[in-house]
Design a protein around this motif. Structure first.
Motif, short mmCIF file in Angstrom:
data_model
loop_
_atom_site.label_atom_id
_atom_site.label_comp_id
_atom_site.label_asym_id
_atom_site.label_seq_id
_atom_site.Cartn_x
_atom_site.Cartn_y
_atom_site.Cartn_z
N LYS A 29 37.00 4.85 50.36
CA LYS A 29 36.04 5.81 50.88
C LYS A 29 35.92 7.01 49.95
O LYS A 29 36.79 7.25 49.12
N TYR B 158 42.61 -3.08 51.92
CA TYR B 158 42.42 -1.63 51.96
C TYR B 158 40.94 -1.30 51.87
O TYR B 158 40.14 -2.05 51.30
N GLU B 159 40.60 -0.17 52.47
CA GLU B 159 39.24 0.34 52.44
C GLU B 159 39.14 1.51 51.46
O GLU B 159 40.05 2.34 51.39
N HIS C 121 36.41 10.62 48.89
CA HIS C 121 37.48 11.56 49.25
C HIS C 121 36.92 12.69 50.10
O HIS C 121 35.89 13.29 49.76
N GLU D 22 39.51 7.98 48.45
CA GLU D 22 40.71 7.89 49.27
C GLU D 22 40.71 6.52 49.94
O GLU D 22 39.67 5.86 50.05
N GLN E 221 53.76 -2.07 51.87
CA GLN E 221 53.68 -1.46 53.20
C GLN E 221 53.73 -2.53 54.29
O GLN E 221 54.33 -2.32 55.35
N SER F 117 42.56 3.58 52.86
CA SER F 117 43.33 3.30 54.07
C SER F 117 43.59 1.79 54.12
O SER F 117 42.72 0.98 53.75
N ARG G 231 46.67 -0.31 44.45
CA ARG G 231 46.53 -0.18 45.90
C ARG G 231 46.85 -1.49 46.61
O ARG G 231 47.45 -1.50 47.68
#
Length: 273
Positions: free
Chosen positions: A182, A179-180, A184, A48, A87, A50, A80
């Protein structure tokens, strides 16, 4: 409740450790591709993400609107990163945010990344290069000797092959982590649910070294003695290397990050076994 390990000879079960992507109400292209050959594919996300540094990203992207000669190009190696640009511009929208990039070379590797770039109204090059390392060769051919930097929005787990190769050829790279990545948060739960409902998959497809690191141990625990039945597939060389290092070599390796390339790799690999 113990996982179910009954194996069906009728249908090949494929577990895709990736995020599901639906566009224009169409199913994920990997699911569609496998369904055409009668394989039962299921998506379980291993990662996932962020977004971070969006204000800095917006500032750099907007520089080429007001100062078109600030950057020679922008390079995307993941969908991404494209989403981060989108964004960042949505937060403080202005007219023609990407107008400064329309006349410049924009690079993307892979069909999914290129599609995301097109949705921004830009026209990417290098889609068929197959990897970031090979994309670097495409960029070098076009920009060797260029004095302007290339903007490279990327993730925290980015590999250095592309910027290193460009810099070795005298091309400056402005890398910005946007973006990071991680593990999920529901990976264990979703995999356990898969095993309970469908049993041990015939093929598990890994899309990144991070997916190997986060999911392989869970798969081994859930499959138990049936782990040896599973065949592993990798998207690209780096993912295949990660599987090999983890002691579970890939039986199939897709040469490009596309559904068709993956299916061809599985078909070719199966015919040779």
């Amino acid at each position: 409740m113990e996982p179910q390990h009954e194996r069906s000879a009728a249908t090949t079960r494929v577990l895709l450790l990736k995020e599901a992507r639906e566009t224009d109400n169409r199913p994920d292209p990997y699911l569609s591709e496998f369904s055409t050959v009668g394989m039962e594919a299921t998506v379980v996300p291993a990662l996932e993400f962020s977004f971070i540094n969006l204000e800095s990203l917006r500032t750099k992207v907007m520089m080429n609107v007001y100062t078109p000669d600030k950057f020679a190009s922008i390079v995307f190696t993941s969908p991404r990163a494209v989403q981060a640009v989108k964004q960042s511009l949505q937060k403080h929208p202005v007219a023609n945010e990407l107008s400064g990039w329309a006349s410049q070379a924009v690079f993307a590797v892979g069909d999914a990344t290129a599609m995301a770039v097109r949705e921004l109204g830009l026209h990417p090059m290098g889609q068929d290069s197959g990897s970031a390392d090979k994309l670097a060769d495409v960029i070098i051919e076009k920009f060797v000797g260029c004095t302007l930097p290339i903007l490279f929005p990327c993730g925290t787990l980015r590999r250095q092959e592309l910027p290193n190769k460009l810099q070795q050829h005298g091309i400056s790279v402005d890398s910005l982590v946007v973006y990071e990545t991680k593990r999920h948060s529901e990976l264990d739960t979703n995999l356990e649910s898969y095993f309970l409902q469908q049993g041990v998959p015939d093929i598990v497809v890994f899309f990144s070294p991070s997916g190997v690191r986060f999911a392989l141990k869970v798969l081994r625990s859930l499959a138990g003695e049936n782990f040896e039945w599973i065949k592993f597939a990798a998207i690209g060389d780096t993912t295949a290397t990660a599987l090999d290092s983890a002691g579970s070599p890939a039986c199939f390796k897709a040469s490009r990050p596309t559904p068709r390339a993956l299916l061809v790799a599985i078909a070719n690999g199966t015919s040779q076994q």
